[in-house]
Write a protein that holds these residues in place. Sequence first.
Motif, PDB file in Angstrom:
ATOM      1  N   ALA A  92       0.830  -1.207   0.000  1.00 30.18           N
ATOM      2  CA  ALA A  92       0.000   0.000   0.000  1.00 30.18           C
ATOM      3  C   ALA A  92       0.858   1.248   0.000  1.00 30.18           C
ATOM      4  CB  ALA A  92      -0.932  -0.013   1.216  1.00 30.18           C
ATOM      5  N   VAL A  93       1.898   1.259   0.827  1.00 27.32           N
ATOM      6  CA  VAL A  93       2.803   2.415   0.895  1.00 27.32           C
ATOM      7  C   VAL A  93       3.519   2.595  -0.440  1.00 27.32           C
ATOM      8  CG1 VAL A  93       4.852   3.356   2.008  1.00 27.32           C
ATOM      9  CG2 VAL A  93       3.111   2.189   3.378  1.00 27.32           C
ATOM     10  N   LYS A  94       4.084   1.513  -0.946  1.00 25.98           N
ATOM     11  CA  LYS A  94       4.835   1.565  -2.203  1.00 25.98           C
ATOM     12  C   LYS A  94       3.966   2.080  -3.343  1.00 25.98           C
ATOM     13  CE  LYS A  94       8.024  -1.342  -4.839  1.00 25.98           C
ATOM     14  NZ  LYS A  94       8.614  -2.708  -4.917  1.00 25.98           N
ATOM     15  N   SER A  95       2.730   1.616  -3.407  1.00 23.93           N
ATOM     16  CA  SER A  95       1.821   2.033  -4.475  1.00 23.93           C
ATOM     17  C   SER A  95       1.456   3.504  -4.353  1.00 23.93           C
ATOM     18  CB  SER A  95       0.553   1.179  -4.445  1.00 23.93           C
ATOM     19  OG  SER A  95       0.847  -0.190  -4.633  1.00 23.93           O
ATOM     20  N   ASN A  96       1.176   3.959  -3.140  1.00 24.83           N
ATOM     21  CA  ASN A  96       0.750   5.340  -2.945  1.00 24.83           C
ATOM     22  C   ASN A  96       1.878   6.341  -3.057  1.00 24.83           C
ATOM     23  OD1 ASN A  96      -2.288   5.660  -2.007  1.00 24.83           O
ATOM     24  ND2 ASN A  96      -1.557   3.711  -1.211  1.00 24.83           N
ATOM     25  N   VAL A  97       3.106   5.882  -2.907  1.00 23.25           N
ATOM     26  CA  VAL A  97       4.255   6.768  -3.068  1.00 23.25           C
ATOM     27  C   VAL A  97       4.549   7.001  -4.542  1.00 23.25           C
ATOM     28  CG1 VAL A  97       6.780   6.819  -2.883  1.00 23.25           C
ATOM     29  CG2 VAL A  97       5.387   6.372  -0.860  1.00 23.25           C
ATOM     30  N   ARG A  98       4.329   5.983  -5.367  1.00 22.43           N
ATOM     31  CA  ARG A  98       4.802   6.023  -6.751  1.00 22.43           C
ATOM     32  C   ARG A  98       3.837   6.662  -7.738  1.00 22.43           C
ATOM     33  NH1 ARG A  98       8.303   0.507  -7.855  1.00 22.43           N
ATOM     34  NH2 ARG A  98       9.810   0.852  -6.194  1.00 22.43           N
ATOM     35  N   HIS A  99       2.557   6.719  -7.437  1.00 23.76           N
ATOM     36  CA  HIS A  99       1.641   7.297  -8.414  1.00 23.76           C
ATOM     37  C   HIS A  99       0.410   7.833  -7.714  1.00 23.76           C
ATOM     38  CE1 HIS A  99      -1.283   4.000  -8.135  1.00 23.76           C
ATOM     39  NE2 HIS A  99      -0.259   3.179  -8.096  1.00 23.76           N
ATOM     40  N   GLU A 106       4.780  13.469   6.275  1.00 24.24           N
ATOM     41  CA  GLU A 106       4.427  12.870   7.566  1.00 24.24           C
ATOM     42  C   GLU A 106       3.924  11.442   7.377  1.00 24.24           C
ATOM     43  OE1 GLU A 106       1.326  13.395  11.299  1.00 24.24           O
ATOM     44  OE2 GLU A 106       1.169  14.664   9.520  1.00 24.24           O
ATOM     45  N   ASP A 107       3.079  11.232   6.349  1.00 24.03           N
ATOM     46  CA  ASP A 107       2.572   9.887   6.084  1.00 24.03           C
ATOM     47  C   ASP A 107       3.703   8.922   5.784  1.00 24.03           C
ATOM     48  OD1 ASP A 107      -0.078  10.524   6.459  1.00 24.03           O
ATOM     49  OD2 ASP A 107      -0.465  10.934   4.340  1.00 24.03           O
ATOM     50  N   ARG A 108       4.691   9.373   5.005  1.00 20.57           N
ATOM     51  CA  ARG A 108       5.807   8.496   4.647  1.00 20.57           C
ATOM     52  C   ARG A 108       6.658   8.142   5.861  1.00 20.57           C
ATOM     53  NH1 ARG A 108       8.729  11.832   1.212  1.00 20.57           N
ATOM     54  NH2 ARG A 108       7.118  13.398   0.943  1.00 20.57           N
ATOM     55  N   ILE A 109       6.827   9.102   6.760  1.00 23.36           N
ATOM     56  CA  ILE A 109       7.594   8.828   7.981  1.00 23.36           C
ATOM     57  C   ILE A 109       6.833   7.861   8.884  1.00 23.36           C
ATOM     58  CG2 ILE A 109       8.414   9.868  10.131  1.00 23.36           C
ATOM     59  CD1 ILE A 109       9.275  12.290   8.452  1.00 23.36           C
ATOM     60  N   ARG A 110       5.517   8.058   9.029  1.00 28.19           N
ATOM     61  CA  ARG A 110       4.701   7.137   9.831  1.00 28.19           C
ATOM     62  C   ARG A 110       4.746   5.737   9.230  1.00 28.19           C
ATOM     63  NH1 ARG A 110       3.270   9.849  14.595  1.00 28.19           N
ATOM     64  NH2 ARG A 110       2.539  11.928  14.097  1.00 28.19           N
ATOM     65  N   ALA A 111       4.690   5.684   7.900  1.00 26.27           N
ATOM     66  CA  ALA A 111       4.745   4.378   7.239  1.00 26.27           C
ATOM     67  C   ALA A 111       6.087   3.699   7.488  1.00 26.27           C
ATOM     68  CB  ALA A 111       4.512   4.547   5.736  1.00 26.27           C
ATOM     69  N   SER A 123      16.898  -3.325   5.343  1.00 26.49           N
ATOM     70  CA  SER A 123      17.892  -2.252   5.389  1.00 26.49           C
ATOM     71  C   SER A 123      17.217  -0.887   5.280  1.00 26.49           C
ATOM     72  CB  SER A 123      18.892  -2.413   4.237  1.00 26.49           C
ATOM     73  OG  SER A 123      18.263  -2.181   2.994  1.00 26.49           O
ATOM     74  N   ASP A 124      17.957   0.152   5.666  1.00 26.02           N
ATOM     75  CA  ASP A 124      17.442   1.518   5.536  1.00 26.02           C
ATOM     76  C   ASP A 124      17.134   1.838   4.079  1.00 26.02           C
ATOM     77  OD1 ASP A 124      17.753   1.839   8.256  1.00 26.02           O
ATOM     78  OD2 ASP A 124      19.727   2.777   8.080  1.00 26.02           O
ATOM     79  N   ARG A 125      18.009   1.407   3.184  1.00 28.24           N
ATOM     80  CA  ARG A 125      17.783   1.669   1.757  1.00 28.24           C
ATOM     81  C   ARG A 125      16.550   0.923   1.250  1.00 28.24           C
ATOM     82  NH1 ARG A 125      21.686   4.399  -0.834  1.00 28.24           N
ATOM     83  NH2 ARG A 125      23.724   4.613   0.176  1.00 28.24           N
ATOM     84  N   GLY A 126      16.352  -0.304   1.729  1.00 27.54           N
ATOM     85  CA  GLY A 126      15.185  -1.069   1.313  1.00 27.54           C
ATOM     86  C   GLY A 126      13.890  -0.391   1.733  1.00 27.54           C
ATOM     87  N   ILE A 127      13.840   0.084   2.978  1.00 29.01           N
ATOM     88  CA  ILE A 127      12.648   0.779   3.463  1.00 29.01           C
ATOM     89  C   ILE A 127      12.496   2.123   2.764  1.00 29.01           C
ATOM     90  CG2 ILE A 127      11.574   1.819   5.506  1.00 29.01           C
ATOM     91  CD1 ILE A 127      12.838  -0.397   7.164  1.00 29.01           C
ATOM     92  N   ALA A 128      13.618   2.782   2.491  1.00 32.03           N
ATOM     93  CA  ALA A 128      13.572   4.063   1.784  1.00 32.03           C
ATOM     94  C   ALA A 128      12.968   3.907   0.395  1.00 32.03           C
ATOM     95  CB  ALA A 128      14.975   4.662   1.689  1.00 32.03           C
ATOM     96  N   SER A 129      13.310   2.815  -0.291  1.00 27.41           N
ATOM     97  CA  SER A 129      12.795   2.600  -1.641  1.00 27.41           C
ATOM     98  C   SER A 129      11.288   2.379  -1.641  1.00 27.41           C
ATOM     99  CB  SER A 129      13.499   1.399  -2.285  1.00 27.41           C
ATOM    100  OG  SER A 129      13.122   0.180  -1.669  1.00 27.41           O
ATOM    101  N   VAL A 130      10.760   1.867  -0.533  1.00 26.78           N
ATOM    102  CA  VAL A 130       9.314   1.631  -0.415  1.00 26.78           C
ATOM    103  C   VAL A 130       8.581   2.896   0.012  1.00 26.78           C
ATOM    104  CG1 VAL A 130       7.553   0.415   0.920  1.00 26.78           C
ATOM    105  CG2 VAL A 130       9.538  -0.834   0.063  1.00 26.78           C
ATOM    106  N   SER A 131       9.138   3.607   0.984  1.00 28.18           N
ATOM    107  CA  SER A 131       8.435   4.728   1.605  1.00 28.18           C
ATOM    108  C   SER A 131       8.648   6.063   0.903  1.00 28.18           C
ATOM    109  CB  SER A 131       8.870   4.862   3.075  1.00 28.18           C
ATOM    110  OG  SER A 131      10.266   5.116   3.144  1.00 28.18           O
ATOM    111  N   GLY A 132       9.598   6.128  -0.030  1.00 28.09           N
ATOM    112  CA  GLY A 132       9.851   7.386  -0.719  1.00 28.09           C
ATOM    113  C   GLY A 132      10.649   8.377   0.108  1.00 28.09           C
ATOM    114  N   LEU A 133      11.357   7.887   1.115  1.00 26.66           N
ATOM    115  CA  LEU A 133      12.215   8.726   1.946  1.00 26.66           C
ATOM    116  C   LEU A 133      13.672   8.502   1.575  1.00 26.66           C
ATOM    117  CD1 LEU A 133      10.537   8.028   5.404  1.00 26.66           C
ATOM    118  CD2 LEU A 133      10.327  10.130   4.080  1.00 26.66           C
ATOM    119  N   ALA A 134      14.530   9.376   2.058  1.00 22.14           N
ATOM    120  CA  ALA A 134      15.963   9.157   1.908  1.00 22.14           C
ATOM    121  C   ALA A 134      16.412   8.106   2.922  1.00 22.14           C
ATOM    122  CB  ALA A 134      16.728  10.457   2.146  1.00 22.14           C
TER     123      ALA A 134
END
Length: 301
Positions: A92-99, A106-111, A123-134
């Motif tokens: 759900a997070v991955k889908s809503n971040v990408r389109h 705030e939503d991305r940080i909560r996710a 990993s941090d990078r793995g979660i970052a790729s899903v959540s749209g965060l650095a």
Amino acid sequence: MSGNVVPLAGGRQRVGIASLVLSGSPRRSGVDEEHVRTLASTDDPLPAITVHRSTMRVLDGAHRVHAALLRGETHIDVVFYDGNEADAFVLAVKSNVRHGLPLSAEDRIRAAERIIASHPDWSDRGIASVSGLAAKTVAAVRQRVSPEGRRSRTGRDGKVRPINSADGRRRASRLISENPGMSLREIAESAGIAPATARDVRERMRAGEDPVPPQQRRRAAVPPVTPPDLRSLRRDPSLRFSEAGRVILRLMDTHTITADGWQQLADSVPSHCADAVADLARLSAEALQGFAHQVRRRKSR
């Protein structure tokens, strides 16, 4: 449920909207009525939404569901997801971040907080790729919600790697001091770091240097920054349902970035643009300060 589902081509199925569950979205601000009206106004069929089969929870496409209802439709095209609930939330997070309508900062940080709890080995990078965060922002969130951390993480490629942390380097330095004949591989396994990191620790100790590089020491000393909570403002009808209010909310959301996030943006600015970007940032900051002053002055009237 089978009587309410009609198979379609391409793995899609036609499902009654009344059978869907719209709660549990990573989007805390709820439905954006303007976006719903925009979707409903087109003559094109609405793209299929993604639904968790076992719970019938909508993972991606809540605004499309509301648009279909606004059109007076009773059914919608669905692609089912069959994973567990934790993985369903990740999707759900991955889908809503990408389109579609992007998730707020705030939503991305909560996710990210929730994914860190449900998938602590990622990993941090793995979660970052899903959540749209650095990745640096995810690391700061992890330090805040799970300060103990773990000695290894699973990367996006599925491989388990040790965390290159200051604690691991210091454990390695103690092992080297106490067991001079210990091999690099043994040191790495015992300290929970990579062999290359163990080698670097040993070389630093031989040179009389701190086993932890200056950059890691500075990073460990900086406390994580939590962005302001905008949920109460987003729920205020006087802001949500007026054009000026939505502009204000978007403006506030744009600046809801962690200290690590600002640092990453600063690091990405090309040197030949640095002065221009810095001047524009300063002017923007002055304009926001002026806006804050006007708002407070209006309150005191």
